[in-house]
Design an enzyme around this catalytic site. Structure first.
Site, PDB file in Angstrom:
ATOM      1  N   CYS A  66       1.202  -1.173  -0.182  1.00 14.61           N
ATOM      2  CA  CYS A  66       0.179   0.264  -0.052  1.00 14.61           C
ATOM      3  C   CYS A  66       0.662   1.662   0.011  1.00 14.61           C
ATOM      4  O   CYS A  66       2.328   0.762   0.304  1.00 14.61           O
ATOM      5  CB  CYS A  66      -0.947  -0.200   1.714  1.00 14.61           C
ATOM      6  SG  CYS A  66      -2.394   1.230   1.546  1.00 14.61           S
TER       7      CYS A  66
ATOM      8  N   CYS B 247      -4.221  -0.315  -3.143  1.00 11.05           N
ATOM      9  CA  CYS B 247      -4.267   0.608  -3.678  1.00 11.05           C
ATOM     10  C   CYS B 247      -3.911   1.482  -4.691  1.00 11.05           C
ATOM     11  O   CYS B 247      -2.406   0.935  -5.190  1.00 11.05           O
ATOM     12  CB  CYS B 247      -3.738   1.715  -2.860  1.00 11.05           C
ATOM     13  SG  CYS B 247      -2.601   2.283  -2.301  1.00 11.05           S
TER      14      CYS B 247
ATOM     15  N   CYS C 106       4.129   0.434  -7.539  1.00 14.08           N
ATOM     16  CA  CYS C 106       4.818  -1.139  -7.208  1.00 14.08           C
ATOM     17  C   CYS C 106       6.089  -0.985  -8.084  1.00 14.08           C
ATOM     18  O   CYS C 106       6.508  -0.784  -8.803  1.00 14.08           O
ATOM     19  CB  CYS C 106       3.907  -2.182  -7.767  1.00 14.08           C
ATOM     20  SG  CYS C 106       4.601  -3.524  -6.639  1.00 14.08           S
TER      21      CYS C 106
END
Length: 139
Positions: free
Chosen positions: A8, A80, A87
């Site tokens: 997240c 999210c 990422c």
């Protein structure tokens, strides 16, 4: 044993809740970690609503994703959109999954309304976590 990372933005609410539920539902079938692309500390309201659900996450810590660079994960679950877009690279064999849960930390209103939003998001994550385990670990 499968290794799962929940990612997240700040590793304070959604990923912490998901880590708690995934550990609960997976038991000894998986090692579950959570991290953020930033660290904001574990939100006390997340701890409270998880305690209401019978899961203690009060000893969880807010960790940066880079702390887990040496772990060969089987699954990376982003919870999210910001985390999905930011990422870091993971080897191609990692199964990446994404579900954009609302951020309960952005809830406004009375204390009761804010806590109800935390509970609503907790319950969404609980359902997702149970389904994830059933579909991916209960084979």
């Amino acid at each position: 044993m499968e290794k799962i990372l929940v990612l997240c933005t700040g590793n304070s609410c959604r990923s912490q809740i998901a880590e708690g539920f995934l550990r609960h539902f997976a038991g000894s079938r998986a090692e579950v970690y959570s991290a953020g692309i930033e660290t904001h500390g574990v939100n006390p309201k997340a701890i409270q609503v998880m305690a209401e659900a019978g899961i203690d996450i009060s000893s969880h810590t807010s960790n940066h994703v880079n702390e887990y660079a040496a772990i060969d994960f089987d699954y990376v679950i982003t919870v999210c959109d910001n985390a999905k877009e930011s990422c870091p690279y993971f080897p191609s064999r990692v199964k990446k999954l994404h579900y954009n849960f609302p951020d309960p930390a952005k809830a406004t209103g009375t204390e009761e309304e804010v806590m109800n939003e935390f509970r609503r998001v907790r319950d969404l994550i609980k359902t997702y976590s149970a389904e994830f385990v059933a579909e991916n670990l209960d084979k």
